[in-house]
Design an enzyme around this catalytic site. Structure first.
Site, PDB file in Angstrom:
ATOM      1  N   TRP A 295      67.502  29.730  71.795  1.00  0.00           N
ATOM      2  CA  TRP A 295      68.116  30.990  71.369  1.00  0.00           C
ATOM      3  C   TRP A 295      68.443  31.867  72.563  1.00  0.00           C
ATOM      4  O   TRP A 295      67.718  31.873  73.554  1.00  0.00           O
ATOM      5  CB  TRP A 295      67.130  31.725  70.478  1.00  0.00           C
ATOM      6  CG  TRP A 295      67.394  33.175  70.283  1.00  0.00           C
ATOM      7  CD1 TRP A 295      66.946  34.211  71.063  1.00  0.00           C
ATOM      8  CD2 TRP A 295      68.166  33.769  69.231  1.00  0.00           C
ATOM      9  NE1 TRP A 295      67.384  35.408  70.551  1.00  0.00           N
ATOM     10  CE2 TRP A 295      68.133  35.163  69.422  1.00  0.00           C
ATOM     11  CE3 TRP A 295      68.872  33.259  68.140  1.00  0.00           C
ATOM     12  CZ2 TRP A 295      68.777  36.051  68.568  1.00  0.00           C
ATOM     13  CZ3 TRP A 295      69.506  34.153  67.288  1.00  0.00           C
ATOM     14  CH2 TRP A 295      69.454  35.530  67.506  1.00  0.00           C
ATOM     15  N   ASP A 298      70.439  39.322  74.516  1.00  0.00           N
ATOM     16  CA  ASP A 298      71.089  40.194  75.500  1.00  0.00           C
ATOM     17  C   ASP A 298      71.347  39.570  76.878  1.00  0.00           C
ATOM     18  O   ASP A 298      70.459  38.912  77.430  1.00  0.00           O
ATOM     19  CB  ASP A 298      70.205  41.426  75.787  1.00  0.00           C
ATOM     20  CG  ASP A 298      69.636  42.057  74.555  1.00  0.00           C
ATOM     21  OD1 ASP A 298      70.030  41.686  73.445  1.00  0.00           O
ATOM     22  OD2 ASP A 298      68.762  42.935  74.708  1.00  0.00           O
ATOM     23  N   TRP A 322      64.933  34.091  67.487  1.00  0.00           N
ATOM     24  CA  TRP A 322      64.384  35.006  68.491  1.00  0.00           C
ATOM     25  C   TRP A 322      62.877  34.767  68.685  1.00  0.00           C
ATOM     26  O   TRP A 322      62.159  34.545  67.724  1.00  0.00           O
ATOM     27  CB  TRP A 322      64.658  36.448  68.024  1.00  0.00           C
ATOM     28  CG  TRP A 322      64.252  37.478  69.018  1.00  0.00           C
ATOM     29  CD1 TRP A 322      65.041  38.011  69.979  1.00  0.00           C
ATOM     30  CD2 TRP A 322      62.964  38.081  69.156  1.00  0.00           C
ATOM     31  NE1 TRP A 322      64.323  38.911  70.718  1.00  0.00           N
ATOM     32  CE2 TRP A 322      63.040  38.971  70.235  1.00  0.00           C
ATOM     33  CE3 TRP A 322      61.747  37.948  68.496  1.00  0.00           C
ATOM     34  CZ2 TRP A 322      61.965  39.740  70.668  1.00  0.00           C
ATOM     35  CZ3 TRP A 322      60.672  38.708  68.923  1.00  0.00           C
ATOM     36  CH2 TRP A 322      60.789  39.587  69.990  1.00  0.00           C
ATOM     37  N   ARG A 417      62.136  50.694  76.452  1.00  0.00           N
ATOM     38  CA  ARG A 417      62.567  49.418  77.033  1.00  0.00           C
ATOM     39  C   ARG A 417      63.964  49.458  77.644  1.00  0.00           C
ATOM     40  O   ARG A 417      64.670  50.436  77.521  1.00  0.00           O
ATOM     41  CB  ARG A 417      62.542  48.328  75.959  1.00  0.00           C
ATOM     42  CG  ARG A 417      63.425  48.590  74.755  1.00  0.00           C
ATOM     43  CD  ARG A 417      63.219  47.476  73.721  1.00  0.00           C
ATOM     44  NE  ARG A 417      64.038  47.656  72.546  1.00  0.00           N
ATOM     45  CZ  ARG A 417      63.679  48.353  71.467  1.00  0.00           C
ATOM     46  NH1 ARG A 417      62.512  48.965  71.447  1.00  0.00           N
ATOM     47  NH2 ARG A 417      64.491  48.450  70.441  1.00  0.00           N
ATOM     48  N   GLU A 466      68.735  51.554  72.559  1.00  0.00           N
ATOM     49  CA  GLU A 466      68.552  50.273  73.270  1.00  0.00           C
ATOM     50  C   GLU A 466      69.619  50.005  74.334  1.00  0.00           C
ATOM     51  O   GLU A 466      70.779  50.316  74.167  1.00  0.00           O
ATOM     52  CB  GLU A 466      68.621  49.048  72.323  1.00  0.00           C
ATOM     53  CG  GLU A 466      67.625  49.000  71.240  1.00  0.00           C
ATOM     54  CD  GLU A 466      67.687  47.666  70.469  1.00  0.00           C
ATOM     55  OE1 GLU A 466      66.613  47.258  70.029  1.00  0.00           O
ATOM     56  OE2 GLU A 466      68.754  47.056  70.314  1.00  0.00           O
TER      57      GLU A 466
END
Ligand code: FRU
Length: 719
Positions: A295, A298, A322, A417, A466
């Site tokens: 997988w 980003d 994921w 993050r 994000e």
């Protein structure tokens, strides 16, 4: 393929049934049975373990079962939030195995029974539960400790966890020679360098087994893997043990069902993909980057360094969904031809390796440079119990070292993050944009630093979620007129100013892409010709393949003046033109020409599956203009000035009375660029293998075609 069966290098595979009773030999040595009023001779710290062993369940605890005798060590005193440790007196390792019963929360590194030798944790086992509900039953486990025989050790039970399943239950710890039953399996692998890959059979959707690699007493990798335990693998995932060549590597597989053959199906290999034809799957994108296996989400660490573009990416090497976030790594001379190098950052005890960015530290402000060579610095989020911003560095673009003093930015709130770092020339300092959720508001925090290691909070701005990015662009190509763009995962953006500390928006939030499945895009740092090149995670689903998802085309971003103010344009980078192999036209060399009403004009390149098309037209008296390409239906509505791609409509204004459109079609989807890049429509969707042709039509009138090109493209894959 080198198919030496792994079992030849295994020690001590457990093949016994799961819930078998522990039977004792006469020579077994009990290390902890927790049967007394107090823990003596063990010592307790903190509150979690109370003052002595529990008689089963504690107040508000579900029934505790499966322990030995009348009592056990139970860290639920005061509930899940209490913490503490229990430590045994030192003892000598005299037997082959240490067996135990264990239950409670599954939190490696936080809830563990640990074996400590010379101050190092050499082995550890956590509880079994990680979801609400579940069971307080203890289950048998064991360690193979032959390699530590004769050493002095202590046992430690730690509870450093709070919240749901924040406790551990342990009982009946015994040294024994016989091989005890248990759910835990340990393989000892020594990699000579001959065949550094373990090929792990994966069955998509199978229960996850935890694979832990320990080297020199440290956990170097931990992954949850959908292991094919019968002879039913969908594909093989390579586990690269090369980095620990010559060392003893202990691989534990937790919670394996009692199939003696399950681990025998893991094979050692010289090659990561013994497949003689890599990248040959039918749904493999041909010029959009996708990972060979597993997988991808980003793009991370996009940078030009030492003559190459580097593309890192969120990667699960062991599954097609994921999880297990690594940083995959690929390099390219031209943004089009990518070569995968294997994973660069591995999950560790600080957590999974979440998204981040990269910069070249030209002035060696960090001191990681060597022999006058500027270092490449990666910034990532370690997503563990805490979410922290960390760095790793490299001087060759191939091997990466995590900074010993990580983190460089501590957790602000849980889940913060995706650090994006840039150099701000006017103030001669580094700037980091990080996503932080503060009181339920999506916020970007800006920090500044002189050396990439020490960061100071500077300001914050709300409304972005994000994966932030921040960059400066000339307006209409004029270097004297520059503006800053702040964007985040959705690709929505604001145009404004940035003084090295704070972003001041001059526009409302504006839409980015107008299609589907384009997310978390990032711009490349240090591109030599100063272009702003942007690449996004393209959510293309490729069912039945040993890989999933891809990247968008690399896009060039520019700012243009429109009647509504400055706007971003997205256009495919010019390097993609190298892929053209054959060009077709309708036999008209004279432009403009009138597209006849009604009849479709078709072109077919036998067997071609990759296309680029460019067209420029004026509506004339036509209401609609249709294109069909490999089964994708594209229509432009002249009245509403909307572009409709496979039923999805977006505004695409005529500019100067004309529409200019570019289409790129790959096996896994279509990207449409209209209105000189003001309208970018990425559209995932696998091309129909039977439909190879192209047609242009206008049912209602005769538009005027000013330019037209149809190119067959070649694959960019390395084969
Ligand atoms: C965006 C994202 C990031 C995070 C990463 C984890 O898609 O949620 O915020 O760092 O994915 O894979």
């Amino acid at each position: 393929m080198n198919r030496a069966i792994l079992s030849t290098i295994l020690i001590g595979l457990s093949t016994l049934p799961i819930r078998a009773e522990i039977s004792h030999g006469e020579n077994d040595l009990v290390l902890g049975d927790f049967e007394g009023e107090s823990y003596d001779p063990w010592t307790a710290t903190g509150d979690a373990f109370g003052t002595g062993p529990a008689r089963g369940s504690l107040a508000s605890q579900m029934p505790v079962t499966g322990f030995h005798g009348a009592r056990l060590a139970n860290s639920f005193h005061g509930g899940d939030d209490s913490t503490g440790t229990l430590t045994s007196p030192p003892f000598a390792i005299e037997r082959n195995h240490i067996a135990f019963l264990i239950g409670g929360g599954k939190r490696p590194g936080k809830l563990e029974l640990q074996l400590v030798i010379d101050g190092q944790v050499v082995l550890g086992s956590t509880g079994t539960q990680d979801k609400p509900g579940g069971t307080e039953a203890l289950e048998p486990g064991f360690w193979d400790v032959r390699r530590f025989k004769g050493k002095t050790a202590t046992l430690r039970i730690i509870d450093e966890a709070k919240g749901g399943w924040g406790h551990i239950n342990v009982d009946h710890i015994v040294q024994m020679d016989a091989k005890p039953p248990g759910l835990w399996n340990e393989l000892s692998v020594n990699v000579s360098g001959e065949a550094p890959y373990l090929l792990i059979p994966i069955r998509n959707g199978a229960p996850k087994r935890t694979f832990t690699l320990r080297v020199d007493g440290k956990v170097v990798a931990r992954n949850d893997i959908e292991l094919a335990e019968a002879d039913d693998a969908d594909w093989y995932a390579p586990m690269d043990l090369g980095p620990w060549k010559g060392k003893d590597i202990y691989l534990r597989v937790d919670r394996l069902s009692p199939d003696p053959a399950a681990l025998d199906r893991i094979v050692r290999s010289r090659e990561p993909r013994p497949d003689p034809k890599p990248y040959s799957e039918p749904l493999r994108a041909q010029y959009h980057f996708s990972s060979a296996r597993g997988w991808l989400n980003d793009p991370n660490g996009c940078v030009f360094y030492n003559g190459e573009y580097h593309l890192f990416y969120q990667h699960n090497p062991y599954g097609i969904t994921w999880g297990n976030m690594h940083w995959g790594h690929a390099v390219s001379p031209d943004l089009v031809h990518w070569k995968e190098l294997g994973d660069a950052l591995f999950p560790d005890d600080t957590g999974m390796m979440y998204s981040g960015s990269a910069v070249v530290d030209w002035k060696n402000t960090s001191g990681f440079g060597k022999d006058g060579k500027p270092p490449l610095i990666l910034f990532y989020t370690a997503a563990g119990d805490e979410y922290t911003q960390c760095l790793a560095w490299s001087t060759d673009g191939r091997t990466f070292t995590k900074y010993a003093e990580n983190p460089v930015v501590k957790q602000v709130t849980h889940g913060n993050r995706d650090p994006k770092v840039i150099w701000h020339e006017p103030t001669k300092q580094w700037v980091m944009a990080v996503y932080v959720e503060l009181n339920k508001v999506h916020t970007i925090h800006f920090h500044t630093s002189p050396d990439l290691k020490h960061w100071t909070f500077a300001s914050k701005t709300d409304g972005f979620f994000e994966c932030p990015d921040l960059f400066e662009l000339p307006v209409d190509g004029d270097p004297a007129k520059k503006k800053w763009v702040l964007t985040a995962a959705s690709s929505e953006y604001q145009v404004g100013s940035f003084d090295g500390k704070a972003f001041k928006p001059e526009t409302p939030m504006l839409p980015g892409h107008r299609g589907k499945g384009f997310y978390a895009a990032q711009s490349f740092s240090d591109v030599p010709d100063g272009r702003r090149v942007f690449i996004g995670w393209w959510q293309t689903e490729t069912k039945g393949m040993p890989f999933n998802q891809s990247m968008s085309l690399p896009l060039e971003l520019n700012l243009v003046t429109t009647p509504d103010g400055p706007r971003l344009t997205f256009t495919p980078v010019k390097e993609l033109e190298k892929l053209r192999v054959k060009t077709l036209d309708f036999g008209n060399s004279d432009y403009p020409f009138k597209l006849p009403r009604g009849a479709a004009m078709s072109l077919t390149i036998a067997d071609a599956d990759l296309y680029e098309m460019r067209v420029e037209f004026e509506p004339g008296d036509a209401e609609q203009f249709e294109i069909e390409l490999r089964g994708h239906a594209i229509a432009y509505d002249m009245k509403t000035q909307q572009l409709i791609v496979n039923g999805h409509a977006a505004a695409a204004p005529l500019i100067g009375g004309r529409q200019r459109m570019t289409l790129y079609c790959d096996r896994n989807g279509l990207e449409v660029f209209a209105s000189d890049g003001q309208c970018y429509i990425p559209m995932p969707g696998n091309a129909d293998p039977k439909k190879r042709s192209f047609s242009l039509s206008s049912k209602t009138g005769t538009p005027l075609i000013h330019a037209f090109e149809l190119h067959e493209l070649r694959s960019a894959l390395q084969r």
